[in-house]
Design a protein around this motif. Structure first.
Motif, PDB file in Angstrom:
ATOM      1  N   LEU A 234     -12.423   7.544  16.646  1.00 56.00           N
ATOM      2  CA  LEU A 234     -11.287   7.226  17.511  1.00 56.00           C
ATOM      3  C   LEU A 234     -11.608   6.053  18.440  1.00 56.00           C
ATOM      4  O   LEU A 234     -10.787   5.132  18.589  1.00 56.00           O
ATOM      5  CB  LEU A 234     -10.902   8.456  18.343  1.00 56.00           C
ATOM      6  N   ILE A 235     -12.794   6.059  19.038  1.00 59.35           N
ATOM      7  CA  ILE A 235     -13.162   4.960  19.941  1.00 59.35           C
ATOM      8  C   ILE A 235     -13.291   3.652  19.154  1.00 59.35           C
ATOM      9  O   ILE A 235     -12.845   2.593  19.607  1.00 59.35           O
ATOM     10  CB  ILE A 235     -14.471   5.284  20.685  1.00 59.35           C
ATOM     11  N   GLY A 236     -13.868   3.714  17.952  1.00 63.56           N
ATOM     12  CA  GLY A 236     -13.985   2.522  17.111  1.00 63.56           C
ATOM     13  C   GLY A 236     -12.627   2.005  16.680  1.00 63.56           C
ATOM     14  O   GLY A 236     -12.394   0.792  16.659  1.00 63.56           O
ATOM     15  N   PHE A 237     -11.714   2.914  16.354  1.00 63.66           N
ATOM     16  CA  PHE A 237     -10.346   2.527  15.969  1.00 63.66           C
ATOM     17  C   PHE A 237      -9.639   1.830  17.133  1.00 63.66           C
ATOM     18  O   PHE A 237      -9.009   0.783  16.959  1.00 63.66           O
ATOM     19  CB  PHE A 237      -9.562   3.770  15.543  1.00 63.66           C
ATOM     20  N   LEU A 238      -9.743   2.406  18.324  1.00 61.64           N
ATOM     21  CA  LEU A 238      -9.112   1.801  19.503  1.00 61.64           C
ATOM     22  C   LEU A 238      -9.735   0.448  19.834  1.00 61.64           C
ATOM     23  O   LEU A 238      -9.028  -0.490  20.222  1.00 61.64           O
ATOM     24  CB  LEU A 238      -9.231   2.749  20.699  1.00 61.64           C
ATOM     25  N   ALA A 239     -11.055   0.335  19.666  1.00 60.28           N
ATOM     26  CA  ALA A 239     -11.733  -0.932  19.935  1.00 60.28           C
ATOM     27  C   ALA A 239     -11.251  -2.014  18.984  1.00 60.28           C
ATOM     28  O   ALA A 239     -10.947  -3.145  19.393  1.00 60.28           O
ATOM     29  CB  ALA A 239     -13.246  -0.754  19.816  1.00 60.28           C
ATOM     30  N   GLY A 240     -11.148  -1.685  17.691  1.00 61.92           N
ATOM     31  CA  GLY A 240     -10.669  -2.645  16.699  1.00 61.92           C
ATOM     32  C   GLY A 240      -9.223  -3.028  16.925  1.00 61.92           C
ATOM     33  O   GLY A 240      -8.845  -4.196  16.789  1.00 61.92           O
ATOM     34  N   THR A 241      -8.401  -2.047  17.288  1.00 69.86           N
ATOM     35  CA  THR A 241      -6.981  -2.302  17.535  1.00 69.86           C
ATOM     36  C   THR A 241      -6.788  -3.192  18.754  1.00 69.86           C
ATOM     37  O   THR A 241      -6.029  -4.170  18.718  1.00 69.86           O
ATOM     38  CB  THR A 241      -6.231  -0.973  17.730  1.00 69.86           C
ATOM     39  N   LEU A 242      -7.459  -2.864  19.846  1.00 67.50           N
ATOM     40  CA  LEU A 242      -7.325  -3.640  21.076  1.00 67.50           C
ATOM     41  C   LEU A 242      -7.815  -5.076  20.874  1.00 67.50           C
ATOM     42  O   LEU A 242      -7.160  -6.037  21.315  1.00 67.50           O
ATOM     43  CB  LEU A 242      -8.117  -2.967  22.201  1.00 67.50           C
ATOM     44  N   GLY A 243      -8.940  -5.234  20.199  1.00 69.32           N
ATOM     45  CA  GLY A 243      -9.450  -6.572  19.917  1.00 69.32           C
ATOM     46  C   GLY A 243      -8.482  -7.382  19.077  1.00 69.32           C
ATOM     47  O   GLY A 243      -8.284  -8.577  19.308  1.00 69.32           O
ATOM     48  N   SER A 244      -7.825  -6.727  18.107  1.00 70.51           N
ATOM     49  CA  SER A 244      -6.865  -7.404  17.231  1.00 70.51           C
ATOM     50  C   SER A 244      -5.636  -7.876  17.990  1.00 70.51           C
ATOM     51  O   SER A 244      -5.136  -8.986  17.764  1.00 70.51           O
ATOM     52  CB  SER A 244      -6.427  -6.457  16.106  1.00 70.51           C
ATOM     53  N   VAL A 245      -5.134  -7.045  18.885  1.00 71.61           N
ATOM     54  CA  VAL A 245      -3.931  -7.392  19.653  1.00 71.61           C
ATOM     55  C   VAL A 245      -4.208  -8.564  20.593  1.00 71.61           C
ATOM     56  O   VAL A 245      -3.385  -9.466  20.746  1.00 71.61           O
ATOM     57  CB  VAL A 245      -3.437  -6.167  20.456  1.00 71.61           C
ATOM     58  N   ILE A 246      -5.378  -8.576  21.197  1.00 65.72           N
ATOM     59  CA  ILE A 246      -5.697  -9.613  22.182  1.00 65.72           C
ATOM     60  C   ILE A 246      -6.030 -10.955  21.530  1.00 65.72           C
ATOM     61  O   ILE A 246      -5.680 -12.016  22.049  1.00 65.72           O
ATOM     62  CB  ILE A 246      -6.845  -9.144  23.096  1.00 65.72           C
ATOM     63  N   ASN A 247      -6.669 -10.930  20.349  1.00 64.71           N
ATOM     64  CA  ASN A 247      -7.139 -12.200  19.778  1.00 64.71           C
ATOM     65  C   ASN A 247      -6.197 -12.815  18.747  1.00 64.71           C
ATOM     66  O   ASN A 247      -6.470 -13.901  18.233  1.00 64.71           O
ATOM     67  CB  ASN A 247      -8.536 -12.017  19.163  1.00 64.71           C
ATOM     68  N   ILE A 248      -5.061 -12.169  18.453  1.00 67.20           N
ATOM     69  CA  ILE A 248      -4.255 -12.655  17.328  1.00 67.20           C
ATOM     70  C   ILE A 248      -3.662 -14.051  17.509  1.00 67.20           C
ATOM     71  O   ILE A 248      -3.517 -14.777  16.527  1.00 67.20           O
ATOM     72  CB  ILE A 248      -3.159 -11.632  16.928  1.00 67.20           C
ATOM     73  N   PRO A 249      -3.321 -14.524  18.714  1.00 69.91           N
ATOM     74  CA  PRO A 249      -2.855 -15.924  18.789  1.00 69.91           C
ATOM     75  C   PRO A 249      -3.885 -16.925  18.249  1.00 69.91           C
ATOM     76  O   PRO A 249      -3.521 -17.913  17.603  1.00 69.91           O
ATOM     77  CB  PRO A 249      -2.607 -16.123  20.287  1.00 69.91           C
ATOM     78  N   PHE A 250      -5.174 -16.654  18.482  1.00 72.48           N
ATOM     79  CA  PHE A 250      -6.223 -17.512  17.920  1.00 72.48           C
ATOM     80  C   PHE A 250      -6.254 -17.386  16.397  1.00 72.48           C
ATOM     81  O   PHE A 250      -6.522 -18.354  15.687  1.00 72.48           O
ATOM     82  CB  PHE A 250      -7.586 -17.126  18.495  1.00 72.48           C
ATOM     83  N   ASP A 251      -5.981 -16.183  15.895  1.00 72.00           N
ATOM     84  CA  ASP A 251      -5.969 -15.936  14.452  1.00 72.00           C
ATOM     85  C   ASP A 251      -4.819 -16.691  13.792  1.00 72.00           C
ATOM     86  O   ASP A 251      -4.977 -17.291  12.714  1.00 72.00           O
ATOM     87  CB  ASP A 251      -5.849 -14.428  14.191  1.00 72.00           C
ATOM     88  N   VAL A 252      -3.645 -16.667  14.415  1.00 70.60           N
ATOM     89  CA  VAL A 252      -2.490 -17.411  13.890  1.00 70.60           C
ATOM     90  C   VAL A 252      -2.813 -18.907  13.871  1.00 70.60           C
ATOM     91  O   VAL A 252      -2.548 -19.607  12.882  1.00 70.60           O
ATOM     92  CB  VAL A 252      -1.230 -17.139  14.736  1.00 70.60           C
ATOM     93  N   ALA A 253      -3.386 -19.410  14.963  1.00 71.55           N
ATOM     94  CA  ALA A 253      -3.760 -20.830  15.030  1.00 71.55           C
ATOM     95  C   ALA A 253      -4.749 -21.178  13.925  1.00 71.55           C
ATOM     96  O   ALA A 253      -4.634 -22.224  13.267  1.00 71.55           O
ATOM     97  CB  ALA A 253      -4.348 -21.151  16.398  1.00 71.55           C
ATOM     98  N   LYS A 254      -5.715 -20.312  13.690  1.00 74.56           N
ATOM     99  CA  LYS A 254      -6.714 -20.554  12.649  1.00 74.56           C
ATOM    100  C   LYS A 254      -6.064 -20.640  11.267  1.00 74.56           C
ATOM    101  O   LYS A 254      -6.352 -21.539  10.478  1.00 74.56           O
ATOM    102  CB  LYS A 254      -7.766 -19.437  12.655  1.00 74.56           C
ATOM    103  N   SER A 255      -5.145 -19.711  10.982  1.00 69.45           N
ATOM    104  CA  SER A 255      -4.473 -19.716   9.682  1.00 69.45           C
ATOM    105  C   SER A 255      -3.620 -20.970   9.504  1.00 69.45           C
ATOM    106  O   SER A 255      -3.560 -21.539   8.406  1.00 69.45           O
ATOM    107  CB  SER A 255      -3.602 -18.463   9.537  1.00 69.45           C
TER     108      SER A 255
END
Length: 299
Positions: free
Chosen positions: A212-233
């Motif tokens: 559960l903690i790993g799932f929340l960590a991955g989810t939170l990291g994904s939500v916060i960093n996605i603008p950089f991910d869109v820019a990269k793509s």
């Protein structure tokens, strides 16, 4: 005595590298189809794009119908080839940055966050050329058997644009932002929360606690960093007009997407990204911890 300590440090480093590579390989093989779908959403440019997908389900249906089931594994070889060094770098450098930061007056909670940031930036430098090839393969809408190979794609990128910031290292700043922010949140959240939430004596409950903690960590990291991910793509993927480079820098691309397509365009591909990196984040940490513990005892 010093020689024994040195061998012990080398042995531990080798175990970190091997466990990190194993964690990455397991995660990428399980979650790659969602990465392909995420990339498809991120490179489409608004409702006027004739190839745009209406929803996550529509993307899965369309790709399956037009490109075949193997299309969900487009671009798999670059991340598979990169996963061992990538995750090895991720976990090994995290442990090394953590040791260095423990020697400074930084608070215990910040050690995990800053070590995560350092590991993410280091990881991005290693992985970026593989990401350029992967995105190029994932963007192609031919069937899996018709598309060029990984090696042919890499050679064509080098032949056309070289190894620099317009070629095989295109989008490096966006990759630095994506991995730096993700690892900062991912490791910082996981280790800080894991230290706060009490352990359970029941092995099944303890396993679920970490999942559960790993799932929340991955989810939170994904939500916060996605603008950089869109820019990269956008930077690494096909440009709107062939031969003209519209997306060049990380922050410039984020500003362009926001101005032309709105705020929510910076979160394109969020659902498949969370579906991948939420459970994927849990898988990586659990595989790493178990593999590392097994190696420490048995090898």
């Amino acid at each position: 005595m010093i020689a024994v300590q040195e061998r012990g440090r080398l042995r531990e480093a080798f175990h970190q590298v091997l466990a990190g590579g194993s964690a990455g390989l397991v995660e990428i093989c399980l979650m790659h189809p969602l990465d392909v779908v995420k990339t498809r959403f991120q490179i489409q440019r608004g409702k006027n794009d004739p190839n745009s997908y209406k929803s996550l389900a529509d993307c899965f249906r369309t790709m399956y119908r037009k490109e075949g089931p193997l299309s969900f594994y487009k671009g798999l070889l670059p991340p598979v080839l990169a996963e061992t060094p990538k995750r090895a770098v991720k976990f090994f450098t995290f442990e090394q940055y953590k040791k260095l930061l423990n020697l400074t007056p930084v608070s215990a909670g910040m050690v995990y966050t800053l070590a995560g940031l350092g590991s993410g930036l280091t990881e991005a430098i290693v992985i970026n050329p593989f990401e350029v090839v992967k995105v190029n393969l994932q963007a192609q809408r031919t069937t899996f058997t018709e598309q060029p190979s990984t090696w042919a794609t890499a050679r064509e990128i080098v032949r056309r644009d070289g190894f620099g910031m317009r070629g095989l290292n295109k989008g490096l700043t966006a990759t630095l932002g994506r991995h730096g922010v993700f690892n900062m949140v991912y490791f910082g959240f996981y280790h800080n929360v894991k230290d706060i939430v009490p352990c359970s004596q029941d092995s099944r409950l303890e396993f679920l606690r970490k999942v559960l903690i790993g799932f929340l960590a991955g989810t939170l990291g994904s939500v916060i960093n996605i603008p950089f991910d869109v820019a990269k793509s956008r930077i690494q993927g096909p440009q709107p007009v062939p031969g003209e480079i519209k997306y060049r820098t990380c922050l410039g691309t984020i500003a362009t997407v926001y101005r032309e397509e709105g705020y929510f365009a910076l979160y394109k591909g969020l659902l498949p990204k969370v579906m991948r990196l939420g459970p994927g984040g849990a898988v990586m940490l659990l595989v790493y911890e178990h593999a590392f513990a097994w190696l420490q005892v048995n090898w």
